[in-house]
Structures are given as structure tokens and as C-alpha cells.
Design a protein around this motif. Structure first.
Motif, PDB file in Angstrom:
ATOM      1  N   UNK A 269       0.875  -1.352  -0.106  1.00 53.78           N
ATOM      2  CA  UNK A 269      -0.088  -0.162   0.227  1.00 53.78           C
ATOM      3  C   UNK A 269       1.053   1.197  -0.422  1.00 53.78           C
ATOM      4  N   UNK A 270       2.017   1.427   1.134  1.00 53.41           N
ATOM      5  CA  UNK A 270       2.737   2.513   1.442  1.00 53.41           C
ATOM      6  C   UNK A 270       3.362   2.889  -0.181  1.00 53.41           C
ATOM      7  N   UNK A 271       4.361   1.745  -1.410  1.00 55.35           N
ATOM      8  CA  UNK A 271       4.899   1.712  -2.007  1.00 55.35           C
ATOM      9  C   UNK A 271       3.823   2.380  -3.583  1.00 55.35           C
ATOM     10  N   UNK A 272       2.387   1.351  -3.335  1.00 51.81           N
ATOM     11  CA  UNK A 272       1.777   2.094  -4.683  1.00 51.81           C
ATOM     12  C   UNK A 272       1.601   3.496  -4.188  1.00 51.81           C
ATOM     13  N   UNK A 273       1.244   3.836  -3.030  1.00 52.75           N
ATOM     14  CA  UNK A 273       0.969   5.255  -2.859  1.00 52.75           C
ATOM     15  C   UNK A 273       1.547   6.317  -2.796  1.00 52.75           C
ATOM     16  N   UNK A 274       2.825   5.501  -2.645  1.00 57.44           N
ATOM     17  CA  UNK A 274       4.521   6.409  -3.046  1.00 57.44           C
ATOM     18  C   UNK A 274       4.601   7.337  -4.616  1.00 57.44           C
ATOM     19  N   UNK A 275       4.650   5.815  -5.751  1.00 57.26           N
ATOM     20  CA  UNK A 275       4.843   5.968  -6.631  1.00 57.26           C
ATOM     21  C   UNK A 275       3.702   6.524  -7.112  1.00 57.26           C
TER      22      UNK A 275
END
Ligand code: CMP
Length: 140
Positions: free
Chosen positions: A61-67
Motif C-alpha cells: 500500500x505504501x509503495x503504491x501511494x509513494x509511486x
């Protein structure tokens, strides 16, 4: 080893700090050619499809939000053994473990915000390139 292509992303932590030119200089100095490139902004859903393989990981989730948090630069790199060659130029995922002189050792902020992505295998590179680029955009 024949000429190969790999897929690269300059991530939002790097575009935010205007590091596209510095990262491209390292790529080109390594002998890899940037044969396609575009700056765009992903939605979280589009990032989620790209990172589908990590869906079950706790950081997904964190990875997708960051990207999706800022512009990215999607690239196709070409050269001898390009997949492995670019992974060497990038350095380890965690900048604390990346070899001196690599992109991540110099620019990455953390394991998550690590400035660049590169394909992990030629088969993955093909899938990732076709997610971002049409044949007409691959001019060599
Ligand atoms: P990348 O090469 O783009 O492939 C998957 C990404 O997940 C990776 O780079 C990191 O940005 C991210 N990632 C890997 N491990 C972690 C972690 N422990 N915490 C947060 N993000 C991670």
C-alpha cells in the motif's frame, strides 16, 4: 551476450529533487543507452498493477501511494546484458547496503524511496516495457 533491453523508472523522490539529469548521466556513463523516455504521473491503481507481484507484501500500500505521489520518468535502456548491467548501476534496494558510486548509494532516501526501479529479468523487462510504451515509441 546480445544487446538487451531493460525497463527503468526514476521514482517520485528523485524527480521531486530534480535528479533526473544526474541519474541519466550515471546511466549513460555506464554505457547503457536511453532509447525511450517519458515523464508521467501514475494513479495508485496504475502503480498497483505495475507492482502486482508485491500485492501480498506488507509495504504494498505504501509503495503504491509513494509511486503515485509525484511524477515518475519511465525509460527503456539498451545495451549488452542490460538487465544485470542496470541493476549494478542502481545498487542494492536498501541504500545503506548499496555499493559506493551507485545511483541508490548516492541518491536514495530509504528502502522504499529508493530513487529508481529496474527490471529483475529479461522476461519481466518485456512485460514492464509494454505496460508503459507502445512499439511506436521505441525508436532506438
Ligand atoms: P523496486 O525495485 O521498485 O521493486 C519493489 C519496490 O518495493 C522496491 O524497489 C522498493 O522501493 C520497495 N520495497 C522493497 N522493500 C521494501 C520495504 N521493506 N519497505 C518499503 N518498500 C520496500
Amino acid at each position: 551476450m546480445a544487446v538487451q533491453r531493460t525497463f527503468s523508472i526514476i521514482k517520485p523522490d528523485a524527480t521531486k529533487r530534480d535528479l533526473t539529469g544526474a541519474i541519466n548521466a550515471k546511466i549513460e556513463a555506464s554505457g547503457l543507452r536511453i532509447v525511450a523516455q517519458k515523464r508521467l504521473r501514475l494513479t495508485e491503481a496504475q502503480a498497483g498493477v505495475f507492482y502486482e507481484v508485491h500485492r501480498e507484501r506488507p509495504f504494498y500500500g505504501e509503495l503504491c501511494a509513494f509511486m503515485a505521489s509525484g511524477p515518475i520518468v519511465a525509460q527503456v535502456l539498451e545495451g549488452e546484458n542490460a538487465v544485470a548491467a542496470y541493476r549494478k548501476v542502481m545498487g542494492a534496494t536498501d541504500p545503506a547496503e548499496a555499493e559506493a558510486g551507485t545511483i541508490r548509494a548516492e541518491f536514495a532516501e530509504s528502502k522504499g524511496e529508493n530513487s529508481v526501479h529496474g527490471s529483475d529479468a529479461p522476461e519481466t523487462a518485456e512485460v514492464e516495457i509494454s505496460y508503459f510504451f507502445s512499439g511506436l515509441e521505441l525508436v532506438g
